[in-house]
Design a protein around this motif. Structure first.
Motif, PDB file in Angstrom:
ATOM      1  N   GLU A  55     -77.581 -56.250  20.803  1.00 21.99           N
ATOM      2  CA  GLU A  55     -77.516 -57.544  20.964  1.00 21.99           C
ATOM      3  C   GLU A  55     -79.155 -58.216  20.283  1.00 21.99           C
ATOM      4  O   GLU A  55     -79.698 -57.281  19.914  1.00 21.99           O
ATOM      5  CB  GLU A  55     -78.255 -57.388  22.628  1.00 21.99           C
ATOM      6  CG  GLU A  55     -77.731 -56.838  23.500  1.00 21.99           C
ATOM      7  CD  GLU A  55     -77.924 -55.538  24.059  1.00 21.99           C
ATOM      8  OE1 GLU A  55     -77.444 -54.588  25.293  1.00 21.99           O
ATOM      9  OE2 GLU A  55     -78.440 -54.532  22.705  1.00 21.99           O
ATOM     10  N   SER A  56     -79.148 -59.234  20.334  1.00 21.32           N
ATOM     11  CA  SER A  56     -80.719 -59.814  20.077  1.00 21.32           C
ATOM     12  C   SER A  56     -80.853 -61.411  20.897  1.00 21.32           C
ATOM     13  O   SER A  56     -80.125 -61.763  21.492  1.00 21.32           O
ATOM     14  CB  SER A  56     -80.096 -60.487  18.503  1.00 21.32           C
ATOM     15  OG  SER A  56     -79.473 -61.638  18.100  1.00 21.32           O
TER      16      SER A  56
ATOM     17  N   GLY B 180     -83.183 -62.450  22.937  1.00 24.08           N
ATOM     18  CA  GLY B 180     -84.482 -61.796  23.581  1.00 24.08           C
ATOM     19  C   GLY B 180     -85.694 -62.301  23.356  1.00 24.08           C
ATOM     20  O   GLY B 180     -86.270 -62.871  21.879  1.00 24.08           O
TER      21      GLY B 180
ATOM     22  N   LEU C 178     -79.027 -65.291  24.561  1.00 22.98           N
ATOM     23  CA  LEU C 178     -78.842 -63.905  23.985  1.00 22.98           C
ATOM     24  C   LEU C 178     -77.754 -63.730  23.110  1.00 22.98           C
ATOM     25  O   LEU C 178     -76.336 -64.650  23.427  1.00 22.98           O
ATOM     26  CB  LEU C 178     -78.778 -63.101  25.348  1.00 22.98           C
ATOM     27  CG  LEU C 178     -79.809 -63.226  25.793  1.00 22.98           C
ATOM     28  CD1 LEU C 178     -79.864 -62.039  27.243  1.00 22.98           C
ATOM     29  CD2 LEU C 178     -81.391 -63.121  24.996  1.00 22.98           C
TER      30      LEU C 178
ATOM     31  N   THR D 268     -81.775 -56.048  25.979  1.00 23.42           N
ATOM     32  CA  THR D 268     -83.043 -56.661  24.643  1.00 23.42           C
ATOM     33  C   THR D 268     -83.775 -57.891  26.280  1.00 23.42           C
ATOM     34  O   THR D 268     -82.935 -58.321  27.120  1.00 23.42           O
ATOM     35  CB  THR D 268     -81.883 -58.375  23.944  1.00 23.42           C
ATOM     36  OG1 THR D 268     -83.641 -58.652  23.463  1.00 23.42           O
ATOM     37  CG2 THR D 268     -81.235 -58.976  25.013  1.00 23.42           C
ATOM     38  N   GLN D 269     -84.976 -58.015  25.669  1.00 19.05           N
ATOM     39  CA  GLN D 269     -85.595 -57.966  26.911  1.00 19.05           C
ATOM     40  C   GLN D 269     -86.524 -59.635  26.704  1.00 19.05           C
ATOM     41  O   GLN D 269     -86.220 -60.246  26.032  1.00 19.05           O
ATOM     42  CB  GLN D 269     -87.129 -57.300  26.990  1.00 19.05           C
ATOM     43  CG  GLN D 269     -88.152 -57.665  27.883  1.00 19.05           C
ATOM     44  CD  GLN D 269     -87.999 -57.161  28.671  1.00 19.05           C
ATOM     45  OE1 GLN D 269     -87.338 -56.213  29.422  1.00 19.05           O
ATOM     46  NE2 GLN D 269     -88.496 -57.451  30.019  1.00 19.05           N
TER      47      GLN D 269
END
Length: 124
Positions: A6-7, A9, A20, A119-120
Motif C-alpha cells: 500500500e501507499s 496515506g 490510496l 498505510t496511515q
C-alpha cells in the motif's frame, strides 16, 4: 502467493480527499477478490470496500457515496479513492486479497488470505 504493497496515506483535512494505492504482485486467482480494510486504535479491523473479479464492488455503509475502489489491471494496482473525508475515517488502512472472499457477500477480514503492511490516514 500474492504480495500487496500500500501507499498514498497521509494527512487530509475534513472534507478533503486522498487516494490510496495497492500494488499487486500479480492478478492470479489468489487475487480474484480485493478489499480495503481499516483499523483505528483500540478498534477491530473493519471492511471498507471490496471488488470482485467481475468488477462488482461493495462498500461499508459508513463510506457509501464517499469512497470508491477502482482497479487498473494494466498497472496491477488497486485504489481506494476517498472523498468527503471525516475525522472518523482516520485509521490504518490495509489492502487485502483472496481467491474467494467476495463470495460471502461480506467484507470480512477473516475471509482474506493476503495482506499488505498498511498505510496511515489521518483526517483532522
Amino acid at each position: 502467493h500474492v504480495q500487496l504493497v500500500e501507499s498514498g496515506g497521509g494527512s487530509a483535512q475534513v472534507g478533503g480527499s486522498l487516494t490510496l494505492s495497492c500494488a499487486v504482485s500479480e492478478y492470479t486467482d489468489g487475487a480474484h477478490c480485493m478489499g480495503w480494510f481499516r483499523q483505528a486504535p483500540g478498534k477491530e479491523r473493519e471492511g471498507v470496500a471490496a471488488l470482485d473479479y467481475d468488477g462488482y464492488s461493495r462498500y461499508a455503509d459508513s463510506v457509501k457515496g464517499r469512497f470508491t475502489i477502482p482497479k487498473d489491471n494494466a498497472k496491477n494496482t488497486l485504489y481506494l479513492q476517498m472523498d468527503s473525508l471525516k475525522p472518523e475515517d482516520s485509521a490504518m488502512y490495509y489492502c487485502a486479497a483472496d481467491r474467494s472472499a467476495c463470495y460471502s457477500g461480506y467484507i470480512a477480514p477473516g475471509d482474506f488470505a493476503y495482506w499488505g503492511q498498511g498505510t496511515q490516514v489521518t483526517v483532522s
